[in-house]
Design a protein around this motif. Structure first.
Motif, PDB file in Angstrom:
ATOM      1  N   ILE A  82      -2.136  12.471   0.880  1.00 38.93           N
ATOM      2  CA  ILE A  82      -2.720  11.128   0.807  1.00 38.93           C
ATOM      3  C   ILE A  82      -1.764  10.095   1.411  1.00 38.93           C
ATOM      4  N   ARG A  83      -0.481  10.204   1.096  1.00 37.42           N
ATOM      5  CA  ARG A  83       0.505   9.248   1.607  1.00 37.42           C
ATOM      6  C   ARG A  83       0.604   9.345   3.135  1.00 37.42           C
ATOM      7  N   LYS A  84       0.524  10.583   3.669  1.00 38.48           N
ATOM      8  CA  LYS A  84       0.607  10.770   5.122  1.00 38.48           C
ATOM      9  C   LYS A  84      -0.571  10.105   5.825  1.00 38.48           C
ATOM     10  N   ILE A  85      -1.764  10.219   5.248  1.00 43.38           N
ATOM     11  CA  ILE A  85      -2.962   9.623   5.862  1.00 43.38           C
ATOM     12  C   ILE A  85      -2.880   8.099   5.846  1.00 43.38           C
ATOM     13  N   TYR A  86      -2.517   7.524   4.702  1.00 45.11           N
ATOM     14  CA  TYR A  86      -2.615   6.074   4.541  1.00 45.11           C
ATOM     15  C   TYR A  86      -1.373   5.319   4.996  1.00 45.11           C
ATOM     16  N   SER A  87      -0.245   5.973   5.140  1.00 43.87           N
ATOM     17  CA  SER A  87       0.950   5.286   5.645  1.00 43.87           C
ATOM     18  C   SER A  87       0.854   5.050   7.151  1.00 43.87           C
ATOM     19  N   GLN A  88      -0.074   5.734   7.831  1.00 35.17           N
ATOM     20  CA  GLN A  88      -0.265   5.497   9.261  1.00 35.17           C
ATOM     21  C   GLN A  88      -0.959   4.165   9.523  1.00 35.17           C
ATOM     22  N   ILE A  89      -1.635   3.631   8.510  1.00 33.98           N
ATOM     23  CA  ILE A  89      -2.412   2.398   8.678  1.00 33.98           C
ATOM     24  C   ILE A  89      -1.572   1.175   8.336  1.00 33.98           C
ATOM     25  N   GLY A  90      -0.716   1.268   7.343  1.00 34.57           N
ATOM     26  CA  GLY A  90       0.114   0.150   6.930  1.00 34.57           C
ATOM     27  C   GLY A  90       1.240   0.627   6.041  1.00 34.57           C
ATOM     28  N   VAL A  91       2.045  -0.340   5.604  1.00 31.67           N
ATOM     29  CA  VAL A  91       3.203  -0.014   4.760  1.00 31.67           C
ATOM     30  C   VAL A  91       2.776  -0.004   3.298  1.00 31.67           C
ATOM     31  N   ILE A  92       2.902   1.164   2.650  1.00 32.36           N
ATOM     32  CA  ILE A  92       2.593   1.299   1.222  1.00 32.36           C
ATOM     33  C   ILE A  92       3.808   0.850   0.427  1.00 32.36           C
ATOM     34  N   LYS A  93       3.588   0.016  -0.563  1.00 30.44           N
ATOM     35  CA  LYS A  93       4.696  -0.493  -1.367  1.00 30.44           C
ATOM     36  C   LYS A  93       5.380   0.632  -2.142  1.00 30.44           C
ATOM     37  N   ASN A  94       6.614   0.379  -2.552  1.00 30.48           N
ATOM     38  CA  ASN A  94       7.304   1.319  -3.435  1.00 30.48           C
ATOM     39  C   ASN A  94       6.504   1.481  -4.722  1.00 30.48           C
TER      40      ASN A  94
END
Length: 719
Positions: A82-94
């Motif tokens: 999930i993190r790999k898919i959505y980190s390509q779109i924007g910066v996920i907070k800590n």
């Protein structure tokens, strides 16, 4: 609460404004006791409304549903995917990714929360991943976290909406009924925006409405003149009314930068660009299309600046503006934009693609709609190193049938110009010579309304001349071209008809050596202003194309803008704040007579209020034109009355000036007499006021101006 400024900021502002704070007692200043400091806000009516919905502040969080339900040992692997898919779109907070777990069986619940740095990234993630297929059994369903709050407020039981009594609105076309047949215009200078009548008979503008801080960037009339649009940080607004300008509708779009109306005023397009949280990412662009009357958002388009950078003349941050071009004819049925190797045409019935797919056009770089028909002219440059020629195509919408195509060889540049009635299309083509070291110019002229759309080629007498400007006569068959080299190019006029009205282009005349680089036709044709802007410092030539003669030659020094009024009776020339001096505008008659001048510091905008098309038929307009003297008697009488009134006002002005002068002379004569005895005493009793008591003597005074010593050698002949 009012915002508190640090003292250093106050001192910096005072220094910039030239204010000495030491001379001001800040403690003596008393402001009104209220949150708005005694200043009424335009938004008071909104704040007083009940049942308002506000964002919860979680606009940067999305909820991803339909995830696999996995046990604890597979939890880390699923989170990584999930993190790999959505980190390509924007910066996920800590700690911005959270998947709830069922405490009874220690399995995930099939959904997760993802928190981004910005709302824009969250919206983009929803747009791109809603419906994403992870595998056959798991297709993502993505929603904004804020949406759930609205969903929870939907009542379980349906209730009919409250019926409000009908209240008739204001007549938004009331300004068209002016008894003097005047036109309005809007100006922006400093922080003020004013709407005024052009009262040319009295040689001055007549105020209609004035407001300070009405807009935060610019104002814009709608194409038919019904609305005046203003731009704000929260969005755009439109104003109108019979006797004053009331706010009719708001369109929420934070940080809006540009707006554009559809030709029939049914829709408003708004644009904004937002800085990404990751510097490596492109700007986030949001384009909204609103229904003008209801304020409803009909469709939005989101993406990077690169997605909207193809075609057009360029706007901001690399985005072409307007992104969407609308079909004309007043129905606002279609709008289109260029994508990568496609032309996307949308219909406003569903706000979706016509036939649910775009038109594939390899390397398309420009297109334009016919002003009257659903026909698109598109241009494709050469491809394959010149093996595949450039082409101009005419495409019918919605059938997408190609009506006509013209191949063009050795093309370096191409521009397309539609005549206002859609009768003709001029394609200005720059071609390379055989050596590829220079270019020459020609025109491909399309007769759109004739059978099979014939094309005629026009080349200037000197085809190496540079084309500086081209313009069609509105509602006519003529066009003008400025060509040649500065500082004195030539201006040529052509007709698409011969004397026998056959379809063949013919040259009417060429005027040599004109100080002009821009063409401004009257909206009714017949007359044109040949303007020399920028380097020519505002040279103006008013030209009668019917008689092929100059009516007047004048100038407006440093003029930056020229605009005809909608009736073709008057011309406005303006010097905006691009220049620091002589800011303001001039009003001229159609034949170049200067009527009046208004100077305004920090002058930003001058815009005539457009008029909707006439309801008169072409036959009725022609009948009026033939019997113009009969219709003009009323206005000639009014003009004579105004002329007499102005003459009487001028005589009254001179009479008052004369009375003021005589009053001044009499006052000084009285004072002179009162001080006569005092002056006599100062001269030991001798009177000195009469001229005969004086004796004039001529005294000659000799004065040595310069002395020079020079040694001269004398030689004597000795015998």
């Amino acid at each position: 609460m009012a915002e508190l400024l640090p003292m250093k900021d106050i001192e910096a502002t005072a220094s910039r404004l030239g204010i000495d704070l030491s001379t001001i007692d800040l403690h003596s200043i008393r402001l009104p006791h209220s949150d708005n400091v005694g200043i009424d806000s335009d938004d008071e009516d909104v704040l007083n409304e009940e049942n308002l919905e506000f964002e919860s502040g979680f606009g940067n969080i999305i909820v991803v549903d339909n995830l696999p339900v996995v046990p604890k040992e597979k939890f880390e692997k699923l989170e990584s995917v999930i993190r790999k898919i959505y980190s390509q779109i924007g910066v996920i907070k800590n700690d911005g990714l959270w998947m709830p777990v069922d405490h009874d069986n220690e399995k995930t619940l099939g959904y997760c929360f993802i928190e981004y740095n910005t709302n824009q990234e969250a919206e983009l993630a929803k747009e791109r991943t809603h419906g994403y297929k992870l595998d056959r059994a798991h297709i993502f369903s993505v929603n904004m976290f804020d949406d759930f709050d609205r969903f929870m407020k939907v009542p379980d039981q349906w209730a009919p909406p409250e019926t409000k009594p009908y209240a008739p609105g204001e007549n938004l076309q009331h300004w068209l009924t002016d008894a003097k047949a005047r036109d309005q215009f809007v100006i922006r200078a400093g922080s003020d925006t004013e709407v005024l009548w052009n009262d040319a008979r009295h040689l001055k503008p007549d105020p209609v409405y004035k407001r300070t801080f009405w807009t935060e960037s610019f104002v814009q009339w709608s194409p038919l003149g019904t609305y005046l649009a203003t731009v704000h940080r929260q969005g755009a607004a439109v104003w109108g009314g019979a006797t004053t300008f009331n706010r009719l509708m708001r369109y929420a779009h934070p940080q809006v930068k540009l707006i554009d109306f559809s030709p029939g005023e049914k829709y408003l397009v708004t644009y904004s660009s937002h800085e990404p949280s990751n510097p490596r990412d492109a700007n986030r662009v949001v384009i909204n299309i609103f229904d003008v009357r209801t304020g409803k958002l009909m469709r939005d388009f989101k993406g990077s600046a690169d997605d909207f950078a193809i075609g057009g003349a360029g706007g901001v941050t690399g985005v072409s503006w307007p992104v969407f071009k609308w079909s004309n004819g007043g129905d606002d049925k279609y709008f289109a934009r260029i994508g990568k190797n496609v032309l996307s045409v949308y219909e406003t019935d569903t706000f979706s693609l016509v036939d649910k797919k775009s038109i594939k056009v390899e390397n398309i770089i420009d297109f334009s709609w016919s002003p009257t028909d659903p026909i698109i002219a598109l241009f494709v440059p050469e491809m394959g190193g010149g093996n595949q020629p450039a082409r101009v195509s005419l495409v019918q919408i919605p059938s997408k049938e190609e009506l006509r195509q013209k191949n063009l060889f050795s093309v370096s540049d191409c521009k397309m110009y539609w005549q206002s009635n859609g009768d003709y299309l001029a394609v200005h083509v720059d071609r390379f010579t055989k050596t590829k070291k220079s270019t020459y110019t020609g025109f491909e002229l399309f007769y759109i309304k004739e059978r099979d759309i014939p094309i005629e080629v026009l080349e200037l007498e000197n085809k190496n001349d540079k084309i500086i400007s081209f313009a069609w006569e509105p509602k006519g068959h003529r066009f003008a071209v400025i060509h040649g080299d500065n500082p004195k190019p030539d201006v040529s006029f052509y007709s698409m008809r011969t004397a026998q009205h056959t379809g063949r282009v013919s040259k009417l005349t060429t005027s040599k050596g004109k100080q002009a680089n821009a063409l401004f036709w009257s909206p009714v044709g017949h007359f044109i202003v040949l303007a020399g802007l920028k380097g020519f410092n505002g040279q103006l030539e008013f030209y009668n194309v019917d008689d092929l003669e100059t009516m007047a030659t004048t100038e407006h020094f440093m003029a930056t803008d020229i605009e005809w009024d909608p009736t073709g009776r008057y011309v406005a020339t303006a010097v905006t704040s691009v220049h620091e001096m002589e800011n303001g505008f001039n009003i001229w008659s159609f034949n170049g007579k200067h009527l009046y001048r208004i100077l305004k510091d920090h002058f930003f905008q001058f815009l005539w209020r457009p008029r909707p098309p006439s309801f008169l038929s072409a036959e009725k307009e022609e009948e009026i034109s033939k019997n113009l003297k009969k219709y003009s008697k009323k206005y000639e009488a009014e003009d004579q009355d105004v002329s007499l009134l102005l003459s009487e006002q001028e005589r009254e002005k001179r009479r008052l000036l004369k009375e003021e002068w005589e009053k001044w002379v009499n006052e000084w004569t009285r004072l002179h007499e009162e001080e006569k005895l005092y002056r006599q005493n100062l001269r030991d009793g001798e009177g000195s006021d009469e001229e005969e008591e004086y004796e004039a003597k001529d005294i000659e005074v000799e004065e040595v101006m310069n002395v020079t010593e020079e040694v001269i050698d004398f030689e004597y002949d000795q015998e």
